[in-house]
Design an enzyme around this catalytic site. Structure first.
Site, mmCIF file in Angstrom:
data_model
loop_
_atom_site.group_PDB
_atom_site.id
_atom_site.type_symbol
_atom_site.label_atom_id
_atom_site.label_comp_id
_atom_site.label_asym_id
_atom_site.label_seq_id
_atom_site.Cartn_x
_atom_site.Cartn_y
_atom_site.Cartn_z
ATOM 1 C CG HIS A 38 77.475 26.146 40.441
ATOM 2 N ND1 HIS A 38 78.295 27.183 39.947
ATOM 3 C CD2 HIS A 38 77.465 25.391 39.234
ATOM 4 C CE1 HIS A 38 78.524 26.618 38.514
ATOM 5 N NE2 HIS A 38 77.955 25.798 38.238
ATOM 6 C CD GLU A 39 76.319 21.509 40.088
ATOM 7 O OE1 GLU A 39 75.672 21.203 38.919
ATOM 8 O OE2 GLU A 39 77.575 21.700 40.043
ATOM 9 C CG HIS A 79 73.515 24.432 36.538
ATOM 10 N ND1 HIS A 79 73.981 24.836 35.256
ATOM 11 C CD2 HIS A 79 75.022 24.085 36.955
ATOM 12 C CE1 HIS A 79 75.225 25.058 35.204
ATOM 13 N NE2 HIS A 79 75.805 24.627 36.036
ATOM 14 C CB CYS A 88 80.309 26.633 35.322
ATOM 15 S SG CYS A 88 78.733 25.655 34.539
ATOM 16 C CG LEU A 89 82.544 20.752 34.856
ATOM 17 C CD1 LEU A 89 81.745 19.499 35.267
ATOM 18 C CD2 LEU A 89 83.626 20.640 34.625
ATOM 19 C CD GLN A 132 76.457 21.649 34.566
ATOM 20 O OE1 GLN A 132 76.376 21.166 35.601
ATOM 21 N NE2 GLN A 132 77.484 22.274 34.161
ATOM 22 N N GLY A 184 80.871 18.940 40.954
ATOM 23 C CA GLY A 184 79.442 18.917 40.595
ATOM 24 C C GLY A 184 78.647 18.999 39.280
HETATM 25 CO CO CO Z 1 77.824 24.664 36.406
#
Ligand code: CO
Length: 182
Positions: free
Chosen positions: A130-131, A134, A88-89, A51, A46
């Site tokens: 999670h998204e 963000h 997390c990216l 991000q 995701g």
């Molecule tokens: Co993340």
């Protein structure tokens, strides 16, 4: 393809509440495409607009072969919870146990402005939570138990990328947990 640099922990945009999308225009379509391309390239499960440096309430997901997006999400969470690895990216290399609702009903819009409802459980539910976090400037390390959060912050401080968030050209390497980083 328009793969964008992924902002890393320490970048203020990751702590900023994103704005509701008002115009479902070409720019939004481009944003969804950029998010999708960047997420699949990472690869990740995701990716949320902040991000890649865009403060709008949009995210994409990539779970079990299904790729989708959601605009202006509102979540309804189950009482039942799940414990499992999360990453997390924007926090490369960190994977740590995080408790989430087991299932979620997410209401929002697609890029054309059509209402959409997504029901998911397990990994899809985890990704959606999670998204959406963000979009509110919340990172998964905020959701950890105090002990695990301490461990996470230590790992972040010791990461070679930490403190380099001013140069958002760092390429995220493939994640060890089947692209679970989100
Ligand atoms: Co993340």
């Amino acid at each position: 393809m328009a793969i964008q640099p992924i902002r890393l922990f320490g970048d203020p945009i990751l702590r900023t509440t994103a704005l509701e999308v008002v115009d479902f225009d070409k720019e939004l379509h481009r944003l969804v495409q950029d998010l999708t391309d960047t997420m699949l390239d990472a690869p990740g499960a995701g990716l949320a607009a902040p991000q890649i440096g865009v403060g709008l309430r949009v995210f994409t997901w990539n779970v079990e072969g299904e790729v989708g997006h959601l605009v202006n999400p509102v979540l309804d969470l189950s009482d039942e919870t799940q414990d499992g690895d999360e990453g997390c990216l924007s926090i490369p290399g960190l994977t740590i146990d995080c408790r989430r609702a087991l299932s979620v009903v997410a209401r929002g819009f697609d890029r054309h402005g059509e209402p959409v409802t997504i029901e998911g459980s397990e990994l899809l539910a985890r990704a959606i939570q999670h998204e959406t976090d963000h979009l509110d400037g919340v990172l998964f390390v905020d959701r950890l138990t105090p002990e695990l959060r301490k461990q996470a912050m230590k790992e972040i401080r010791e990461s070679e990328w930490f403190g380099l968030s001013g140069s958002p050209t760092i390429k995220v390497s493939p994640h060890p947990t089947r692209g679970l980083a989100i």
